[in-house]
Structures are given as C-alpha cells and as structure tokens.
Design a protein around this motif. Structure first.
Motif, short mmCIF file in Angstrom:
data_model
loop_
_atom_site.label_atom_id
_atom_site.label_comp_id
_atom_site.label_asym_id
_atom_site.label_seq_id
_atom_site.Cartn_x
_atom_site.Cartn_y
_atom_site.Cartn_z
N SER A 254 -27.18 22.62 -9.24
CA SER A 254 -27.06 21.93 -7.95
C SER A 254 -25.62 22.03 -7.49
O SER A 254 -24.69 21.75 -8.27
CB SER A 254 -27.46 20.46 -8.09
N VAL A 255 -25.43 22.41 -6.24
CA VAL A 255 -24.07 22.60 -5.74
C VAL A 255 -23.84 21.82 -4.45
O VAL A 255 -24.78 21.44 -3.76
CB VAL A 255 -23.77 24.10 -5.49
N LYS B 178 -32.07 24.14 -0.51
CA LYS B 178 -32.02 23.05 -1.50
C LYS B 178 -30.65 22.93 -2.17
O LYS B 178 -30.43 22.04 -2.98
CB LYS B 178 -33.08 23.28 -2.59
N GLY B 179 -29.76 23.85 -1.87
CA GLY B 179 -28.44 23.81 -2.48
C GLY B 179 -28.48 24.08 -3.98
O GLY B 179 -27.84 23.37 -4.76
N LYS B 180 -29.22 25.11 -4.37
CA LYS B 180 -29.36 25.45 -5.80
C LYS B 180 -28.96 26.90 -6.05
O LYS B 180 -29.20 27.78 -5.23
CB LYS B 180 -30.81 25.28 -6.27
N VAL B 181 -28.40 27.11 -7.23
CA VAL B 181 -28.14 28.46 -7.72
C VAL B 181 -28.99 28.62 -8.97
O VAL B 181 -28.95 27.76 -9.87
CB VAL B 181 -26.65 28.66 -8.05
N LEU B 182 -29.76 29.69 -9.03
CA LEU B 182 -30.63 29.93 -10.18
C LEU B 182 -30.05 31.06 -11.03
O LEU B 182 -29.77 32.15 -10.50
CB LEU B 182 -32.03 30.33 -9.71
N ASN C 126 -15.34 30.06 -5.95
CA ASN C 126 -15.84 30.36 -4.60
C ASN C 126 -15.64 29.18 -3.65
O ASN C 126 -16.16 29.19 -2.53
CB ASN C 126 -17.32 30.72 -4.67
N GLY C 127 -14.94 28.17 -4.13
CA GLY C 127 -14.69 27.00 -3.29
C GLY C 127 -15.86 26.05 -3.17
O GLY C 127 -15.89 25.20 -2.29
N ILE C 128 -16.83 26.18 -4.06
CA ILE C 128 -18.03 25.35 -4.03
C ILE C 128 -18.06 24.51 -5.31
O ILE C 128 -17.61 24.96 -6.36
CB ILE C 128 -19.30 26.24 -3.97
N ASN C 129 -18.60 23.31 -5.22
CA ASN C 129 -18.66 22.42 -6.39
C ASN C 129 -20.06 22.42 -7.01
O ASN C 129 -21.04 22.18 -6.33
CB ASN C 129 -18.30 20.99 -5.98
N ALA C 130 -20.11 22.69 -8.30
CA ALA C 130 -21.36 22.57 -9.06
C ALA C 130 -21.41 21.16 -9.62
O ALA C 130 -20.47 20.72 -10.29
CB ALA C 130 -21.41 23.60 -10.17
N ILE C 131 -22.47 20.44 -9.36
CA ILE C 131 -22.50 19.03 -9.74
C ILE C 131 -23.52 18.71 -10.84
O ILE C 131 -23.44 17.67 -11.47
CB ILE C 131 -22.77 18.12 -8.52
N LYS C 132 -24.46 19.61 -11.05
CA LYS C 132 -25.50 19.28 -12.02
C LYS C 132 -26.19 20.55 -12.51
O LYS C 132 -26.28 21.53 -11.76
CB LYS C 132 -26.53 18.38 -11.34
N MET C 133 -26.64 20.52 -13.75
CA MET C 133 -27.37 21.67 -14.28
C MET C 133 -28.66 21.19 -14.95
O MET C 133 -28.66 20.22 -15.69
CB MET C 133 -26.52 22.43 -15.30
N GLN C 134 -29.74 21.89 -14.66
CA GLN C 134 -31.01 21.63 -15.33
C GLN C 134 -31.47 22.96 -15.94
O GLN C 134 -31.28 24.01 -15.32
CB GLN C 134 -32.05 21.12 -14.33
N ILE C 135 -32.07 22.88 -17.10
CA ILE C 135 -32.46 24.13 -17.78
C ILE C 135 -33.96 24.13 -18.07
O ILE C 135 -34.51 23.14 -18.54
CB ILE C 135 -31.68 24.30 -19.11
#
Lengths: 200, 140
Positions: B71-72, B103-107, B128-137
């Motif tokens: 989630s970014v 959805k603001g997600k990177v897969l 890239n100037g973007i904030n990653a705030i959460k990771m789900q696996i």
C-alpha cells in the motif's frame, strides 16, 4: 515591438516546460516544446527524486537567437496522501550567454487522479528587461484510466506578467501513456503550443 | 450418545472448514485460496483492497510464489507508477510487477522461499518520492 516579442518568447519558454520537473532517482526526461515563436529542447537527469539538473536549448524563430539554460530544480516539500500528492519546487536556470541572464522561482502543485492544481511564480533577469511571471493551472481528468492506459487531462492555464499587466487564459489538452506525454494548448495570440515529453 | 457423537462431528467439521487454509506453516499473514479468487482472501485479518480482475490476471501464471501487496501514498499518476515499476524491474528477486493505481497498490511477485524485507521495498519506493505504508503477503 521587437523587445515585446523577445520578452514574450522568454515568458513562453519558461511557462510551458514545468510539468514533472523531477523524475525518479536515476531517471531522465526529455521535453520538447514548439510554437510559432520558438523551439525548446530540455533534458534533465534526476540523481534523486529531490532534485534534477538539466540543459535546455532554445531557438528563437523570430529573433533568430539560440542559447541554453543550465537548469536546477529542487523539491522543497512533498506531502503524499493515499489519494493525493502536493509538491513545492524551487527552480532556476542560468544562460550560457551571460551571467546576468537567469531565472529562478517557485512551482507548486497538488493533484489527485481526478484533479490538478498548479501555480508557478518566477523572476527572469536578462539583458533586455527583467520581469516577474505568475502562472496558474487547473486540470480535470474526464475519466480515470488504469495503469498503462491512455490518460487524458482537460486543463486551463492562465498567465500574468509584470510587463504586460494582462492575464491570458487558454485551454490545454494533455495525454499521456507509458513514458510519453503529449500536450496541446491554444491561445489566440500565440496560436498552437505543442509539448512532448518522454521519460527514460 | 449417538446423537452427541453426530453433533460433535458436525460441529468439528464445520469449525475446521471455517478455518483459513495455511499449507506452508508460515505466519498467519500467509493464506491462500483454492477457488482462484485470491483477492477475496483475508490477509492478516484484513481484506485485500485490489482490483479483482487485475489481481487475478497478475497471479494467473504464478506458482510456487508469494505476492507482496504494498500500500502506497502519493501514487496519483501513471508516471509515478512507471518509476516504481522500473525500479523493481532492476531487482532480480522480483519475478513480476504490477500497479493498481485506483487502489494505491504495488504488486510484487517473489519466489516462495525469498525473505521479503519491507524496509528494502520502502526504500526503493521512496526513491521514487512515494511512501510505502503497509505490506501484505499472499502465498500462491
């Protein structure tokens, strides 16, 4: 008249190449701008997402004058939200013709996937006449494309300078897909603006 | 007694069937489905907020893999996302990349045995100037 055309050229040159002034870390961007008065080619490299350095070559079709700017852009502040991003940049350029020929200013924008708001204020000093310029822009995406789709923006730009205390307003149509951006603007005084950008 | 045995059997069967599948013995964050709709699965107690079609297409040809759903914040345009894609294309551990702008997600797909380090991903996305705030696996 010649002086005004020369000044107008400077205004246009500095007003139409501000989109995406910094790329991602290690990224490069090539921008081309053309209208009935001039051609501009601007390349910048971003060692970090916080700043970029680049060279802009300008060709004045009316005055038949060629010169270059060494440009530096710095991200002063960025605020990322889930659905929006706000940026504030410092930007500057120094001409190869004279150390007395340069510009500096602030550029800010806020955007979501649907809306864009931007402003730009700068001061240009040169051998003809110094001036200030303010620039506002609002944009609307008529549809929300997915990643990789063609994205379209309908925009309105307005400019005001300290030389001519008169505001000009004109529509801009912007498309981008993948690494490429294409922008068309039309002003009844300056006719067509065409802006092409490619990010490496 | 017979009735009690039948009742216990039904209740225990229902309870087992209700539990999430976890075939690899990893933490509770890792679940996967047999129904081909992984986007509906709960991950760490939360539903994945991804574009279902995009996600299904992303995982359709993956096997023996795990997908990190990042989630970014600030990824509002295609250009921002493209920088992120290019960054992870240079990472040899990443098998596949996709972006869900809406959805603001990177897969990110990795081999199943790779230890995914969120801090490393955060740094790459921040470049890239973007904030990653959460990771789900999810394990595929």
């Amino acid at each position: 008249m010649g002086i005004y055309r020369y000044i107008l050229f400077f205004i246009l040159a500095s007003a139409n190449i501000e989109a995406r002034p910094i790329s991602y870390s290690g990224g490069s961007t090539l921008m081309m701008f053309s209208d009935n008065m001039k051609d501009s080619l601007y390349y910048h490299y971003s060692p970090s997402y916080k700043y970029s350095v680049g060279i802009e070559n300008l060709k004045d079709k009316n005055l038949r004058d060629d010169y270059s700017y060494l440009r530096f852009t710095y991200l002063i502040n960025r605020k990322n939200n889930v659905h929006s991003q706000r940026n504030l940049y410092f930007q500057s350029g120094l001409s190869n013709k004279s150390s007395n020929h340069f510009f500096y200013g602030i550029h800010g924008d806020w955007e979501t996937r649907r809306w864009f708001l931007g402003f730009d204020t700068k001061k240009v000093e040169n051998r003809v006449k110094n001036y200030k310029q303010n620039h506002l822009q609002i944009g609307f995406a008529p549809y929300l494309g997915e990643y990789g789709d063609i994205h379209t923006w309908l925009m309105l730009k307005t400019k005001k300078t300290s030389i001519k205390d008169k505001r000009s307003l004109y529509p801009v149509l912007k498309f981008f897909k993948g690494n490429t951006l294409l922008e068309f603007g039309y002003n009844n005084k300056t006719e067509w603006d065409i802006h092409l950008m490619y990010r490496f | 007694m017979k009735l009690l045995m039948i009742t216990l059997f039904i209740v225990s069967s229902w309870t087992i069937a209700s539990e999430p599948h976890n075939h690899d013995g990893h933490s509770d964050m890792m679940h996967h489905s047999h129904e081909g709709h992984l986007h509906n699965e709960l991950v760490d107690g939360e539903k994945l907020e991804v574009n279902p079609d995009r996600f299904d297409k992303f995982v359709s040809n993956l096997s023996n893999a795990q997908v990190a759903v990042i989630s970014v914040k600030g990824m509002v345009c295609d250009f921002c996302a493209r920088g992120i894609e290019k960054t992870f294309q240079k990472d040899k551990l990443v098998k596949k990349i996709d972006v869900d702008l809406a959805k603001g997600k990177v897969l990110l797909a990795y081999d199943k045995d790779i230890q995914i380090v969120f801090e490393d991903i955060q740094n790459k996305i921040l470049a890239n100037g973007i904030n990653a705030i959460k990771m789900q696996i999810l394990v595929i």
